[in-house]
Design a protein around this motif. Structure first.
Motif: not given
Ligand SMILES: C[S@@+](CC[C@H](N)C(=O)[O-])C[C@H]1O[C@@H](n2cnc3c(N)ncnc32)[C@H](O)[C@@H]1O
Length: 225
Positions: A49-54, A58-63, A71-77
């Motif tokens: 699962v990928l989250e955009i603007g993660c 916390q969503n990915l941690l639970f997942a 889990v995969y996540g990207v954020d521009y911050s």
């Protein structure tokens, strides 16, 4: 560079919010977790699962922790991603990737993920950029894969505040920068070519204050097989 680009002021605002601890990790969002549970019968094992603007993830941690997803996540911050990685490290958990990236340009192959989610990220861009983000989310999703988005609606209390940039687009420096407020037509355009499997308009009201506060479209969709 071609195509719509994300605005630098909003990116700086988000980075400062995370640096000040104003968007600290607290709890996962039920819309995202319920969507994953519904889509995969609570079994994330062997699923990506990928989250955009993660954000701080916390969503990915639970997942990952409670549901077993890779889990995969990207954020521009950059600050958000640093905090996200620290959360996983702190719990001794591993992730596929947590990277600083603009969601309009994802460095993942086509048809790679079983699920792609975003909560409150695409809305923090002008509509043209949100469209580009949705196109990227769809590109990296496997055929038959599922997607969930949470998008500010026109009944949101911030609608109309700040500088008007274009239809439904505002820049609000007092809050969190650029935001698009999605009409029903915007949602239908955004998800054209996908099967919308669930679409709820969530409104939150401040009861003692007797006023509507937040309003979101929560849209779940499937990429054609
Ligand atoms: C409201 S926060 C939500 C964070 C997280 N999804 C959550 O549920 O807590 C919005 C996030 O989207 C990120 N964001 C907004 N536009 C982005 C873009 N074009 N590319 C990457 N990240 C973006 C911001 O940095 C911020 O972390």
């Amino acid at each position: 560079m071609t195509g719509p680009v994300t605005d630098a002021p909003s990116r700086a605002i988000w980075d400062a919010l995370y640096a000040e601890g104003n968007h600290a990790p607290i709890a996962p969002y039920t819309d995202i977790i319920a969507f994953l549970a519904r889509s995969f019968a609570r079994d994330g094992q062997g699923r990506k699962v990928l989250e955009i603007g993660c954000g701080t993830a916390q969503n990915l941690l639970f997942a990952n922790w409670s549901m077993g997803f890779e889990v995969y996540g990207v954020d521009y911050s950059e600050t958000a991603i640093t905090q996200a990685r620290a959360q996983f490290r702190g719990k001794g958990l591993s992730y596929g990737a947590l990277e600083v990236a603009d969601a309009t340009r994802l460095d993942f192959p086509d048809s790679h993920f079983d699920a792609v989610v975003e909560r409150g990220a695409a809305q923090h861009n002008r509509l043209a950029v949100a469209r580009a983000i949705l196109a990227e989310m769809r590109r990296v999703l496997k055929p038959g894969g599922v997607l969930c988005c949470s998008l500010a609606a026109e009944g949101h209390f911030l609608f109309g505040q700040g500088t008007h940039l274009g239809e439904g687009d505002f820049f609000n420096g007092e809050h969190d920068g650029t935001r698009h407020f999605f009409s029903r037509r915007d949602v239908l355009d955004l998800f054209a070519g996908m099967e919308i499997t669930r679409w709820m308009l969530h409104s939150r009201q401040d009861v003692p204050g007797n006023r509507m506060v937040e309003q979101y479209h929560v849209v779940e969709a499937r990429k054609p097989a």
